[in-house]
Design an enzyme around this catalytic site. Structure first.
Site, PDB file in Angstrom:
ATOM      1  N   LYS A 136       0.826  -1.203   0.000  1.00  0.00           N
ATOM      2  CA  LYS A 136       0.000   0.000   0.000  1.00  0.00           C
ATOM      3  C   LYS A 136       0.865   1.259   0.000  1.00  0.00           C
ATOM      4  CE  LYS A 136      -1.510   2.023   3.613  1.00  0.00           C
ATOM      5  NZ  LYS A 136      -2.118   2.410   4.902  1.00  0.00           N
ATOM      6  N   ASP A 165      -6.151   0.367   0.871  1.00  0.00           N
ATOM      7  CA  ASP A 165      -6.131   0.204   2.320  1.00  0.00           C
ATOM      8  C   ASP A 165      -7.398  -0.544   2.727  1.00  0.00           C
ATOM      9  OD1 ASP A 165      -8.168   2.029   2.005  1.00  0.00           O
ATOM     10  OD2 ASP A 165      -7.319   3.531   3.367  1.00  0.00           O
TER      11      ASP A 165
END
Length: 219
Positions: free
Chosen positions: A127, A145
């Site tokens: 991420k 996320d």
């Protein structure tokens, strides 16, 4: 979900969710992304941490440092105190120090420009690397996320178990023209409408073809 519906989803979100630059985004306002190094440290601190706590920790830290060498020179206790609003601040203290040593020893203090190199840095996962590639390197990429992962699975755009798997799928199926702001629209929708515990399905502009909403209606 077919390509036509994916395009429709992004068109709807583009009208219901602002981009970061269209809002008083705290990261921009407080300079958390003002340099590639600060953005890198900010995303590392942000893991498993609410945005407000991330901002508070980073504001305190950037009053003291702006380079990898300056961060290394902080005593561990002082660094931990500065970033204490963030979750796992003791672990992140050690990770940030290691990351800064990597930047100095391997990249002359500069932030690397490839996803593979970024993910070799301490504290930087998929991420964080996607965020860096998008907002620092300028290579459009959808960072996933928990909010984005939840939204896409509830809608039925993907059927995945992990954020990493979701990132692989959504980056493959999203048309290039929507990648510039897709992360911002999706995360905004997840935080404001498609919440984990109390989703606002009646207010959702995507509810008519959301698998999660249809399941709730049947139940």
């Amino acid at each position: 979900m077919n390509k036509t519906k994916i395009v429709q989803m992004y068109k709807i979100l583009s009208h219901t969710q602002p981009t970061f630059e269209e809002t008083d985004n705290d990261w921009i306002t407080h300079g958390l992304n003002s340099t590639p190094f600060k953005l890198l440290v900010s995303v590392a601190i942000s893991t498993m941490t609410h945005d407000k706590r991330t901002v508070k920790a980073c504001i305190a830290l950037y009053e003291k440092i702006s380079t990898p060498q300056e961060l290394i020179e902080l005593e561990d206790e002082e660094l931990a105190t500065l970033i204490k609003p963030a979750a796992h601040y003791n672990r992140k203290t050690k990770s940030l120090k290691k990351m800064c040593h990597q930047l100095i020893e391997q990249y002359d203090g500069e932030v690397p420009q490839t996803k593979e190199e970024l993910m070799e840095l301490s504290g930087i996962g998929r991420k964080c690397a996607d965020i860096m590639m998008h907002f620092s390197v300028g290579e459009p990429s959808i960072a996933v996320d928990t909010h984005v992962h939840r939204v896409l699975n509830r809608l039925g755009v993907v059927n995945t178990r992990s954020s990493e798997e979701t990132a692989d799928v959504i980056n493959t199926i999203t048309p290039q023209k929507y990648k510039q702001h897709a992360h911002e629209w999706l995360i905004g929708h997840g935080m404001e409408i498609c919440k984990a515990r109390a989703p606002k399905c009646k207010e959702c502009a995507l509810r008519d073809w959301c698998q999660y909403n249809q399941t709730r209606a049947i139940g």
